[in-house]
Design a protein around this motif. Structure first.
Motif, PDB file in Angstrom:
ATOM      1  N   PHE A  56      32.245 -33.556   6.401  1.00 48.69           N
ATOM      2  CA  PHE A  56      31.331 -32.617   5.762  1.00 48.69           C
ATOM      3  C   PHE A  56      31.592 -32.534   4.260  1.00 48.69           C
ATOM      4  CE2 PHE A  56      31.325 -31.263  10.187  1.00 48.69           C
ATOM      5  CZ  PHE A  56      29.985 -31.040  10.418  1.00 48.69           C
ATOM      6  N   TYR A  57      30.536 -32.214   3.518  1.00 49.63           N
ATOM      7  CA  TYR A  57      30.650 -32.023   2.080  1.00 49.63           C
ATOM      8  C   TYR A  57      29.953 -30.725   1.676  1.00 49.63           C
ATOM      9  CZ  TYR A  57      25.879 -34.023   1.949  1.00 49.63           C
ATOM     10  OH  TYR A  57      24.541 -34.276   2.158  1.00 49.63           O
ATOM     11  N   ASP A  58      30.268 -30.220   0.478  1.00 50.92           N
ATOM     12  CA  ASP A  58      29.718 -28.941   0.043  1.00 50.92           C
ATOM     13  C   ASP A  58      28.432 -29.137  -0.756  1.00 50.92           C
ATOM     14  OD1 ASP A  58      30.424 -29.690  -2.556  1.00 50.92           O
ATOM     15  OD2 ASP A  58      32.241 -28.464  -2.577  1.00 50.92           O
ATOM     16  N   ARG A  59      27.884 -28.027  -1.250  1.00 58.20           N
ATOM     17  CA  ARG A  59      26.598 -28.058  -1.952  1.00 58.20           C
ATOM     18  C   ARG A  59      26.661 -28.885  -3.227  1.00 58.20           C
ATOM     19  NH1 ARG A  59      22.189 -25.101  -0.918  1.00 58.20           N
ATOM     20  NH2 ARG A  59      23.387 -23.759   0.496  1.00 58.20           N
ATOM     21  N   ASP A  60      27.854 -29.021  -3.808  1.00 57.08           N
ATOM     22  CA  ASP A  60      28.006 -29.811  -5.021  1.00 57.08           C
ATOM     23  C   ASP A  60      28.226 -31.290  -4.726  1.00 57.08           C
ATOM     24  OD1 ASP A  60      27.757 -27.542  -6.648  1.00 57.08           O
ATOM     25  OD2 ASP A  60      29.886 -27.078  -6.428  1.00 57.08           O
ATOM     26  N   GLY A  61      28.254 -31.629  -3.439  1.00 56.69           N
ATOM     27  CA  GLY A  61      28.449 -33.027  -3.069  1.00 56.69           C
ATOM     28  C   GLY A  61      29.898 -33.422  -2.906  1.00 56.69           C
ATOM     29  N   ALA A  62      30.815 -32.462  -3.065  1.00 58.81           N
ATOM     30  CA  ALA A  62      32.242 -32.766  -2.930  1.00 58.81           C
ATOM     31  C   ALA A  62      32.651 -32.720  -1.458  1.00 58.81           C
ATOM     32  CB  ALA A  62      33.078 -31.764  -3.733  1.00 58.81           C
ATOM     33  N   TRP A  63      33.436 -33.697  -1.044  1.00 55.67           N
ATOM     34  CA  TRP A  63      33.901 -33.725   0.334  1.00 55.67           C
ATOM     35  C   TRP A  63      34.837 -32.552   0.602  1.00 55.67           C
ATOM     36  CZ3 TRP A  63      31.079 -36.878   3.053  1.00 55.67           C
ATOM     37  CH2 TRP A  63      30.577 -38.048   2.482  1.00 55.67           C
ATOM     38  N   ILE A  64      34.635 -31.867   1.710  1.00 56.81           N
ATOM     39  CA  ILE A  64      35.515 -30.758   2.079  1.00 56.81           C
ATOM     40  C   ILE A  64      36.889 -31.328   2.404  1.00 56.81           C
ATOM     41  CG2 ILE A  64      35.900 -28.850   3.678  1.00 56.81           C
ATOM     42  CD1 ILE A  64      33.465 -28.437   1.936  1.00 56.81           C
ATOM     43  N   PRO A  65      37.945 -30.847   1.754  1.00 56.10           N
ATOM     44  CA  PRO A  65      39.272 -31.419   2.014  1.00 56.10           C
ATOM     45  C   PRO A  65      39.848 -30.940   3.344  1.00 56.10           C
ATOM     46  CG  PRO A  65      39.440 -29.629   0.436  1.00 56.10           C
ATOM     47  CD  PRO A  65      37.965 -29.835   0.686  1.00 56.10           C
ATOM     48  N   THR A  66      40.668 -31.781   3.933  1.00 59.13           N
ATOM     49  CA  THR A  66      41.412 -31.390   5.127  1.00 59.13           C
ATOM     50  C   THR A  66      42.614 -30.546   4.688  1.00 59.13           C
ATOM     51  OG1 THR A  66      42.876 -33.313   5.068  1.00 59.13           O
ATOM     52  CG2 THR A  66      40.762 -33.577   6.204  1.00 59.13           C
ATOM     53  N   PRO A  67      43.274 -29.858   5.607  1.00 64.57           N
ATOM     54  CA  PRO A  67      44.473 -29.089   5.225  1.00 64.57           C
ATOM     55  C   PRO A  67      45.536 -29.945   4.537  1.00 64.57           C
ATOM     56  CG  PRO A  67      43.736 -28.409   7.394  1.00 64.57           C
ATOM     57  CD  PRO A  67      42.878 -29.585   7.010  1.00 64.57           C
ATOM     58  N   SER A  68      45.752 -31.170   5.023  1.00 63.96           N
ATOM     59  CA  SER A  68      46.763 -32.022   4.386  1.00 63.96           C
ATOM     60  C   SER A  68      46.312 -32.455   2.996  1.00 63.96           C
ATOM     61  CB  SER A  68      47.047 -33.250   5.261  1.00 63.96           C
ATOM     62  OG  SER A  68      45.881 -34.029   5.449  1.00 63.96           O
ATOM     63  N   GLU A  69      45.003 -32.695   2.831  1.00 62.49           N
ATOM     64  CA  GLU A  69      44.491 -33.050   1.506  1.00 62.49           C
ATOM     65  C   GLU A  69      44.617 -31.878   0.546  1.00 62.49           C
ATOM     66  OE1 GLU A  69      41.125 -36.395   2.795  1.00 62.49           O
ATOM     67  OE2 GLU A  69      40.583 -34.284   2.625  1.00 62.49           O
ATOM     68  N   ARG A  70      44.340 -30.665   1.041  1.00 60.16           N
ATOM     69  CA  ARG A  70      44.502 -29.480   0.195  1.00 60.16           C
ATOM     70  C   ARG A  70      45.962 -29.295  -0.208  1.00 60.16           C
ATOM     71  NH1 ARG A  70      40.690 -27.220   3.699  1.00 60.16           N
ATOM     72  NH2 ARG A  70      42.301 -26.150   4.907  1.00 60.16           N
ATOM     73  N   ALA A  71      46.868 -29.533   0.731  1.00 61.83           N
ATOM     74  CA  ALA A  71      48.295 -29.413   0.426  1.00 61.83           C
ATOM     75  C   ALA A  71      48.709 -30.424  -0.636  1.00 61.83           C
ATOM     76  CB  ALA A  71      49.117 -29.599   1.695  1.00 61.83           C
ATOM     77  N   GLU A  72      48.176 -31.657  -0.515  1.00 63.68           N
ATOM     78  CA  GLU A  72      48.481 -32.679  -1.511  1.00 63.68           C
ATOM     79  C   GLU A  72      47.893 -32.316  -2.867  1.00 63.68           C
ATOM     80  OE1 GLU A  72      49.822 -36.137  -3.365  1.00 63.68           O
ATOM     81  OE2 GLU A  72      50.443 -35.083  -1.544  1.00 63.68           O
ATOM     82  N   GLN A  73      46.678 -31.760  -2.882  1.00 64.85           N
ATOM     83  CA  GLN A  73      46.070 -31.327  -4.138  1.00 64.85           C
ATOM     84  C   GLN A  73      46.896 -30.223  -4.789  1.00 64.85           C
ATOM     85  OE1 GLN A  73      42.097 -30.239  -2.990  1.00 64.85           O
ATOM     86  NE2 GLN A  73      41.419 -32.357  -2.686  1.00 64.85           N
ATOM     87  N   GLU A  74      47.381 -29.282  -3.968  1.00 61.67           N
ATOM     88  CA  GLU A  74      48.211 -28.203  -4.499  1.00 61.67           C
ATOM     89  C   GLU A  74      49.524 -28.750  -5.047  1.00 61.67           C
ATOM     90  OE1 GLU A  74      47.578 -25.041  -5.002  1.00 61.67           O
ATOM     91  OE2 GLU A  74      45.545 -25.287  -4.239  1.00 61.67           O
ATOM     92  N   ARG A  75      50.099 -29.737  -4.342  1.00 60.74           N
ATOM     93  CA  ARG A  75      51.344 -30.347  -4.814  1.00 60.74           C
ATOM     94  C   ARG A  75      51.130 -31.040  -6.158  1.00 60.74           C
ATOM     95  NH1 ARG A  75      53.770 -34.953  -5.303  1.00 60.74           N
ATOM     96  NH2 ARG A  75      51.961 -36.107  -4.529  1.00 60.74           N
TER      97      ARG A  75
END
Length: 265
Positions: free
Chosen positions: A204-223
């Protein structure tokens, strides 16, 4: 679109506890792809229009659809029901999804096609005499699921059908994506690595066209953000240390010239 079913309350109708999600006589288990792909869909299905309490997601769960034939079921690879409450008590987790108990039809059903299931997924098979209706008939005529999606990973083909006047119409996709306004999300094919496997995945992706991150992807982004912030802090400290060093050198130079640095404004 939420489809309600005004089934009469009958004591003789079985509940989800009477209709288990697995048939012990049915051989075979889902393959690896059928484990990974539904998980990615579930992890990225984060609707801005509904709280997590107000929609139900399931994969490979028996869906019972006919109160007159209580043993008839289909088992979608993945589906989401808008307006169905999630269970938070372990003992109350659904064993199956029973339409006459839930009273709400799925909003979106996704089937992961394979050479052995493609004809059935696409409604090319005919109902046999004295046998349950086909998958297509159940989704289109009985449950009236608004969106039916079929993804064939062997041909990298995404097919989306929308219910229009009681019949499915295939949507023409220019970018292998479809926007689902009631859900507030889009669904499309993404090229990337999931669980260490490279390929084209439905997510799934959001209204801006960005792919919704998975929990592990969000954790990596935060890192990565934390590392960048730490690096920026280190660079600022280095600049401050360098400025202090330059200032000290300037004070020493002035003192060599018999000039009191503190007397200068």
């Amino acid at each position: 679109m939420i489809q309600l079913y005004p089934y009469p309350k009958q004591k003789s109708l079985p509940t989800m506890y009477d209709l288990p999600s697995e048939d012990p006589e049915e051989p075979g288990l889902p393959d690896e792809f059928h484990d990974y792909q539904p998980d990615l869909l579930t992890q990225t299905c984060q609707s801005p229009h509904y709280s997590e309490e107000d929609y139900f997601i399931a994969s490979d769960l028996n869906l019972y659809y006919d109160s007159q034939h209580t043993l008839w079921y289909k088992r979608p690879d993945w589906f989401v029901v808008l307006g169905a409450k999630r269970s938070h008590n372990q003992q109350e987790l659904r064993l199956s999804y029973v339409i006459w108990q839930e009273q709400i039809s799925p909003f979106l059903v996704i089937e992961l096609a394979s050479p052995g299931t493609e004809d059935e997924d696409l409604g090319r098979t005919e109902r046999k005499e004295k046998k349950p209706p086909t998958k297509w008939e159940v989704y289109e005529k009985i449950l009236q699921v608004p969106y039916y999606v079929i993804y064939d990973r062997y041909q990298n083909q995404l097919r989306v059908f929308v219910l229009n006047s009681g019949r499915y119409e295939r949507l023409e996709l220019s970018e292998e994506k479809v926007w689902l306004e009631p859900l507030g999300l889009g669904l499309g094919l993404w090229q990337g690595v999931y669980e260490g496997v490279e390929g084209r995945w439905l997510r799934f992706y959001d209204r801006d066209g960005a792919w919704i991150p998975t929990p592990s992807e969000r954790a990596e982004q935060e890192r990565q953000r934390a590392e960048q912030a730490e690096s920026e802090c280190d660079r600022q400290q280095q600049r401050a240390d360098q400025a202090e060093l330059e200032l000290q050198k300037l004070r020493e130079k002035l003192q060599q010239l018999n000039v009191d640095p503190d007397s200068l404004s």
